[in-house]
Design an enzyme around this catalytic site. Structure first.
Site, PDB file in Angstrom:
ATOM      1  N   GLY A   1       0.823  -1.203   0.000  1.00  0.00           N
ATOM      2  CA  GLY A   1       0.000   0.000   0.000  1.00  0.00           C
ATOM      3  C   GLY A   1       0.846   1.236   0.000  1.00  0.00           C
ATOM      4  N   GLY A   2       0.154   2.391   0.148  1.00  0.00           N
ATOM      5  CA  GLY A   2       0.850   3.656   0.116  1.00  0.00           C
ATOM      6  C   GLY A   2       1.829   3.815   1.253  1.00  0.00           C
TER       7      GLY A   2
ATOM      8  N   VAL B   1       3.686  -5.075   3.202  1.00  0.00           N
ATOM      9  CA  VAL B   1       3.345  -5.804   4.421  1.00  0.00           C
ATOM     10  C   VAL B   1       3.730  -7.271   4.211  1.00  0.00           C
ATOM     11  CG1 VAL B   1       1.543  -6.375   6.083  1.00  0.00           C
ATOM     12  CG2 VAL B   1       1.403  -4.225   4.806  1.00  0.00           C
TER      13      VAL B   1
ATOM     14  N   LYS C   1       5.217  -4.214   8.588  1.00  0.00           N
ATOM     15  CA  LYS C   1       4.967  -3.168   7.600  1.00  0.00           C
ATOM     16  C   LYS C   1       6.289  -2.445   7.392  1.00  0.00           C
ATOM     17  CE  LYS C   1       1.191  -1.267   6.723  1.00  0.00           C
ATOM     18  NZ  LYS C   1      -0.093  -0.577   6.632  1.00  0.00           N
TER      19      LYS C   1
ATOM     20  N   ASP D   1      -9.170   5.391   7.808  1.00  0.00           N
ATOM     21  CA  ASP D   1      -9.042   4.613   6.568  1.00  0.00           C
ATOM     22  C   ASP D   1      -9.838   3.310   6.696  1.00  0.00           C
ATOM     23  OD1 ASP D   1      -8.168   4.163   3.965  1.00  0.00           O
ATOM     24  OD2 ASP D   1      -6.412   3.034   4.628  1.00  0.00           O
TER      25      ASP D   1
END
Length: 869
Positions: free
Chosen positions: A21-22, A26, A41, A134
């Site tokens: 992801g941004g 992960v 992460k 989010d």
């Protein structure tokens, strides 16, 4: 900076990728130090090289690491390994909601179960000042055993500063996977309107995202879609969801909840996740439908949603619901009742403070004090401290008799505090108004006044002065002391808890302006009086009076000071002075129901029965839907020996709220005096089954004593003493019951001696307490001989010549001393004043009077049918 499977990074064996992801990659990994699997992460290099961002991220990660909740994936640590920035998180097995939705929408029951756990997690985090920012299906994981775990909690905030939520390319966990709508960015469909506009976010943004999540779980479609990110944002800002996409078996309460969550105006949105959780609980319990806002898309969907009903009763319910909807169509469903009976619920604690709960309870109490002086508003206080633990608005409405409910909330970030409220009609969770104020925590009093003004405006009340009367003075100057004072009020709301009361005293006594502020001294007086009520420590009663005297000296016109002084004087037996002090308070607050109740009790004690009855009836007039108003009226009729009227009042209270144990035991006491023993026992046992309380147990013990069931009576009196060990009448009653049982004389004597000691303590505070003198006199007869108790009995009669307990004790003492004429006179007066005749006829110590002609005449006068039997 990337890593690959099969390598080791510090103590972590990297096993396989989990996603990207941004905020970076992960990975599933094994922590060799603890022998457990974790999720790593790996933060991108650009992020790691930005020192300001890194410091903020570390601070946020530490905050999240301290927060533990069963439905939030834990953050274990934040580590730098050979220049690689790693966030070490709980490895959660199972599928994300996104994966579960790949095939089809979720069954309604499963969707609601997932939603309930999600809402609980969000509510708990919001209470700590942590937002998700989010929330989406990819960040909600369901373990194989059905437990929900939220992922990436709070990290969107950590990604700042300077994070522009309207720039989708900077989304913290970008999802670029294909969807049914094409290649779009996964976060965009779950953004709130304020997030899409790049505005500052608060907990209500998470409420919106939750609504999007729930909508998608139920329908299998996104609430707001589009072929591109701009299209999605336009839909969020300008369009409604396709409500017809929801399955027809969606409960009406959930349809309305979705509308609340997905309201574009944040001020009109569902107020917080506590409210959302409550509505989910009601839906899962199958609670009845409420009426949504007229004209809304959801209310229209509810009206036309097809249903299959199995019984005639269900068809009738549909008919009633349709009638209600037809009646309300085209009308303003947020119309306020003409009579505004307002209950202020415990404020939601979103402060993150250790004393946040007390601060919030103090805010709710303080708002009530301010509003009760506003013409046109009646503040409906709860029946007792236990209601502060109750979160169900329906129970609050039933307990208080309110037709309007206010749910405040207190939030704090750093030195900035926000006070807010949501206004609801009783019986409907649909918010009809909301407001908030924000400012320095040091100016708490001003924030309360500003919020009160907003609430008054929402209630459509126009004040002649145009403003709320400010906090009375000399008030505390802006600073921490204002917050400490409100915290002390919160502690004092739990006046049934000794530790809480002592903390209130401690906080108030340490305030810089203690001794200079009438407001503080009045609160300190109330706190010391509450401490005395709990401990019977006479020094606390003296401290209470001194504090009240200081408050009066500082501001003789302060209602809080007058009210406090009045209560203390009444507790000390200075009845007329206490009445005058309460009347002074009421001249400024004529509709202050709590003060009116205290006045009515004082007038009853003073023997001013007509004035007392008018005052109790005034309380009923002001609180027509309050069971406690009828309970007070019943007490008055009971004290004035009108037992049928007392029972009627208690039954009316039970109609308003059948769940109140106090009403049941009061009704049982009225039946007991009216000699309706079967109904008395039923009511008392009902009360005890609902909630055992000392008076219910004592009354049941008295009933068994009358029926000569002395063993059963002793058990009930012991249970009452276990709950309230400082009540001298329970010890005397136990002693009397034990004295009728073989082999119990030593314990009986001990209980009489305890009665003498406890009643003596009571006399140190109120030397004019006739019942305490009577208890001592009748106990001295049993421990030291008949003549020893006579002086106390004569004092008791002189102080309270019409009190039935005093007269009953007097009859026993006079008879034991061989003073038959005086005993008969006391019996006659006791029966005249409402004592049950059976309490005379079944008393073993009066059996010697059975053949006395005057005794028989007295019995015949008060109960002819008893004599004939």
């Amino acid at each position: 900076m990337s890593i690959i499977a099969g390598t080791r990074v510090g103590p972590f064996d990297v096993l396989s990728p989990l996603g990207e992801g941004g905020m970076g990659e992960v990975w599933r990994a094994r922590d060799t130090r603890l022998g457990r699997e974790v999720a790593l992460k790996v933060l991108p290099a650009a992020f790691a090289d930005d020192r300001e961002r890194m410091v903020r991220f570390q601070r946020e990660a530490r905050l999240l690491a301290t927060f533990n909740h069963q439905n939030i994936a834990a953050i274990y640590s934040f580590e730098n390994v050979d220049g690689i920035q790693l966030l070490v998180m709980e490895m959660v097995p199972g599928d994300t909601v996104k994966q579960l939705l790949a095939e089809a929408p979720l069954p309604v029951s499963r969707a609601l179960a997932i939603a309930r756990q999600t809402a609980e997690a969000l509510d708990a985090a919001h209470g700590k000042g942590i937002l998700h920012r989010d929330l989406k299906p990819a960040n909600v994981k369901v373990t194989p055993d059905g437990k929900v775990k939220l992922l990436d909690f709070g990290l969107a905030k950590a990604f700042g500063p300077g994070f522009n939520v309207s720039d989708i390319s900077e989304s913290p966990t970008l999802d670029t996977g294909a969807t049914k709508q094409g290649m779009v960015l996964g976060t965009a469909p779950y953004m709130s309107p304020e997030q899409a506009r790049g505005r500052t976010l608060d907990w209500r943004s998470d409420v919106w995202s939750f609504g999007c999540l729930l909508f998608e779980m139920l329908s299998g479609k996104r609430a707001f879609g589009g072929a591109s990110a701009p299209d999605i944002l336009v839909a969020i800002l300008e369009r409604e969801p396709d409500w017809s996409a929801l399955p027809k078996e969606t409960p009406p309460r959930i349809l309305a909840l979705l509308e609340e969550c997905l309201t574009k105006d944040a001020d009109r949105r569902a107020p917080d996740m506590a409210h959302v959780t409550q509505q989910l609980d009601l839906a899962l319990e199958g609670r009845a439908l409420f009426v949504p806002r007229s004209g809304s898309a959801v209310s229209a969907r509810i009206r036309r949603a097809p249903r299959v009903w199995a019984t005639a009763g269900a068809l009738l319910a549909v008919a009633v619901a349709i009638l209600v909807f037809i009646t309300l169509r085209g009308k303003e469903t947020t119309a306020l009742p003409a009579s505004k009976l307002l209950a202020i619920l415990p404020a939601s604690d979103l402060t993150g403070r250790a004393d946040g709960r007390q601060l919030c309870d103090g805010v709710s109490f303080s708002l009530g004090v301010k509003l009760q002086s506003v013409p046109g508003i009646a503040i409906m206080r709860p029946s007792g401290p236990t209601m502060l633990k109750e979160t169900d608005p329906a129970k609050w409405a039933r307990d208080t008799g309110a037709n309007l409910l206010v749910q405040p909330a207190v939030r704090q970030v750093g030195d900035t505090r926000q006070l807010s409220y949501s206004l609801f009609l009783a019986g409907s969770p649909v918010q009809i108004a909301a407001g908030e104020v924000t400012g320095p925590a040091a100016e708490h009093f001003r924030l309360e006044e500003d919020l009160t003004q907003k609430l008054v405006t929402a209630l459509r009340i126009h004040l002649a002065s145009g403003a709320i009367v400010p906090t009375p003075g000399p008030a505390l100057v802006p600073g921490p002391a204002q917050t400490d004072y409100v915290v002390a009020l919160g502690y004092l709301e739990r006046y049934d808890d000794k530790d809480s009361v002592e903390k209130a005293i401690d906080v108030l006594a340490k305030l810089p302006d203690a001794g200079k502020s009438a407001l503080v001294e009045a609160a300190l007086g109330r706190a010391y009086l509450a401490s005395y009520d709990l401990t019977r420590d006479v020094t606390k009663a003296e401290l209470a009076k001194k504090a009240a005297e200081r408050a009066i000296a500082l501001d003789a016109n302060l209602p809080e000071a007058q009210d406090t002084m009045g209560r203390i004087l009444l507790a000390r037996g200075e009845t007329e002075d206490g009445i005058r002090a309460i009347e002074s308070c009421l001249r400024q607050r004529p509709d202050d129901v709590e003060a009116l109740r205290v006045l009515a009790l004082g007038l009853t004690k003073a023997g001013r029965r007509d004035d007392a009855e008018r005052t109790f009836l005034r309380v009923v007039q002001l609180r027509p839907r309050s069971w406690s108003a009828y309970s007070g009226l019943g007490y008055f009729y009971f004290r004035t020996h009108r037992y049928e009227k007392a029972a009627d009042a208690y039954r009316k209270g039970i109609e308003l709220n059948p769940d109140v144990a106090r009403l049941q035991y009061n009704l049982g006491a009225a039946y007991l005096r009216a000699r309706d023993y079967p109904n008395a026992e039923k009511a008392l046992l009902r009360s005890i089954a609902m909630k055992p309380q000392p008076l219910a147990l004592s009354n049941l013990g008295t009933l068994y004593y009358i029926q000569r069931r002395y063993q059963d009576a002793a058990k009930e009196f012991r249970d009452a003493i276990d709950m309230e060990p400082l009540e001298f009448w329970s010890h005397k009653a136990l002693a009397d019951a034990l004295s009728r049982l073989p082999g119990q004389d030593p314990e009986s004597r001990t209980e009489y001696e305890t009665t003498i000691r406890l009643a003596g303590n009571a006399l140190q505070i109120n030397p004019r307490d006739g019942e305490a003198h009577a208890a001592i006199g009748s106990s001295l007869v049993k421990t030291k001989g008949p003549r020893v108790g006579l002086p106390e009995i004569r004092r008791a009669i002189g102080l309270e010549p019409g009190d039935v307990l005093v007269l009953q004790c007097a009859a026993l003492v006079f008879q034991a001393a061989g003073m038959t004429a005086e005993a008969l006179s006391a019996i006659d007066q006791a029966l005249e004043n409402g004592l049950s005749i059976d309490e005379i006829l079944t008393e073993p110590d009066l059996v010697g009077l059975a053949d006395n002609p005057r005794f028989r005449a007295i019995i015949r006068k008060h109960s002819p049918e008893k004599e004939r039997s």
